[in-house]
Design an enzyme around this catalytic site. Structure first.
Site, PDB file in Angstrom:
ATOM      1  N   LYS A  16       0.835  -1.215   0.000  1.00 55.75           N
ATOM      2  CA  LYS A  16       0.000   0.000   0.000  1.00 55.75           C
ATOM      3  C   LYS A  16       0.866   1.260   0.000  1.00 55.75           C
ATOM      4  CE  LYS A  16      -2.038  -1.096   3.900  1.00 55.75           C
ATOM      5  NZ  LYS A  16      -1.309  -2.336   4.264  1.00 55.75           N
ATOM      6  N   ARG A  91      -9.831   0.724   8.816  1.00 54.03           N
ATOM      7  CA  ARG A  91      -9.262  -0.572   9.162  1.00 54.03           C
ATOM      8  C   ARG A  91     -10.210  -1.401  10.018  1.00 54.03           C
ATOM      9  NH1 ARG A  91      -3.345   0.548   8.980  1.00 54.03           N
ATOM     10  NH2 ARG A  91      -2.313  -1.440   9.294  1.00 54.03           N
ATOM     11  N   ARG A 130      11.993  -5.520   4.878  1.00 52.85           N
ATOM     12  CA  ARG A 130      11.696  -4.087   4.649  1.00 52.85           C
ATOM     13  C   ARG A 130      12.688  -3.203   5.404  1.00 52.85           C
ATOM     14  NH1 ARG A 130       5.860  -1.623   5.581  1.00 52.85           N
ATOM     15  NH2 ARG A 130       6.053  -2.557   7.631  1.00 52.85           N
ATOM     16  N   ARG A 163      11.570  -1.321  11.026  1.00 55.93           N
ATOM     17  CA  ARG A 163      10.481  -0.824  11.867  1.00 55.93           C
ATOM     18  C   ARG A 163      10.279  -1.728  13.079  1.00 55.93           C
ATOM     19  NH1 ARG A 163       5.227   0.635   8.279  1.00 55.93           N
ATOM     20  NH2 ARG A 163       4.208  -0.678   9.815  1.00 55.93           N
ATOM     21  N   ARG A 174      -0.181  -8.632  13.690  1.00 57.25           N
ATOM     22  CA  ARG A 174      -0.763  -7.662  12.742  1.00 57.25           C
ATOM     23  C   ARG A 174      -1.592  -8.394  11.686  1.00 57.25           C
ATOM     24  NH1 ARG A 174       4.430  -4.866  10.760  1.00 57.25           N
ATOM     25  NH2 ARG A 174       3.075  -3.724   9.328  1.00 57.25           N
TER      26      ARG A 174
END
Ligand code: AP5
Length: 224
Positions: A16, A91, A130, A163, A174
């Site tokens: 996203k 969400r 990431r 992160r 998550r």
């Protein structure tokens, strides 16, 4: 197309943010990503940041009342008069309903909700590699989208970090929150007729081209 009001929906790590950056450049529209807004608040130590931090570290969603206010305020600004791109909001069904109410009150509609279809295995691979830039949140991947110089953002030269919520146990949480709390929005937007599927497992450039094609088709349909 008079306004372009887009929602980017999909599991964590589905791309996203990566596509949101491109859409923002292509259409010159304001881009509101609740995750980025909350991370900035945490870094600045504001009351909002202090409240959101414990949820984010665990991989849980921040309370609806916090995030709804953040977005409703922003889409009502002059900057968002010609449209907006929402990433990571709504969400929950409650957030979706609050967004609808705010738009309805202003006589506006969502143009499309882009659902990034990516399976759990791919998500885990992506989030595991990431790297995110400290200054502006630009996103890279050690294998799929490596920076030119290791550990340094190509765009603003800041340090690239992992992160805090990209640790394996938090990723799992998550993902389960996505399936329990966010996925019901898929049926909700399908019923409204604005849901559009994006094959998120393709390479980033192909995903971007598919989205541009999809939006061009919507424009043509609107003009027909
Ligand atoms: P948020 O920051 O929104 O995280 P997320 O939704 O979990 O999404 P991510 O940012 O992890 O992934 P992405 O889909 O943007 O993927 P990306 O492009 O980076 O939210 C964080 C937290 O904030 C939440 O857990 C919650 O606590 C809180 N929060 C936020 N919004 C909230 C709300 N509305 N309500 C309540 N709480 C809220 O890509 C991932 C990786 O894959 C990158 O390394 C990238 O380079 C790579 N990649 C991207 N596309 C491709 C591709 N096509 N092929 C290969 N690799 C790719």
């Amino acid at each position: 197309m008079s306004e372009l009001n887009l929602v980017l929906l999909g599991p964590p790590g589905s791309g996203k943010g990566t596509q949101g950056e491109r859409l923002q450049e292509d259409f010159q529209l304001p881009y509101f990503a609740t995750g980025d807004i909350l991370r900035t608040a945490v870094a600045e130590g504001t009351d909002l940041g202090k409240e959101a931090d414990e949820y984010m570290q665990r991989g849980d969603l921040a309370p609806d009342e916090i995030v709804v206010g953040i977005i409703v305020e922003r889409i009502a600004t002059a900057e968002a008069a010609d449209g907006f791109i929402l990433d990571g909001f709504p969400r929950t069904l409650r957030q979706g309903e609050a967004l609808d109410e705010a738009l309805k009150g202003a006589g506006r509609l969502l143009t499309a909700v882009l659902l990034f279809d990516v399976n759990n295995e791919e998500v885990t691979r992506r989030l595991g590699g990431r790297r995110t830039c400290t200054d502006n949140g630009h996103v890279f991947h050690v294998d799929f989208n490596p920076p030119k110089t290791e550990g340094i953002c190509d765009i603003d030269g800041s340090e690239l970090i992992i992160r805090r919520d990209d640790r394996p146990e938090v990723i799992e949480k998550r993902l389960s929150n996505y399936h329990d709390l966010t996925k019901p929005l898929v049926g909700y937007y399908e019923q409204v007729g604005v849901l559009r599927h994006v094959e998120g497992c393709k390479p980033p450039d192909e995903v971007g081209a598919d989205i541009r094609g999809l939006l061009a088709t919507l424009r043509m349909e609107e003009g027909a």
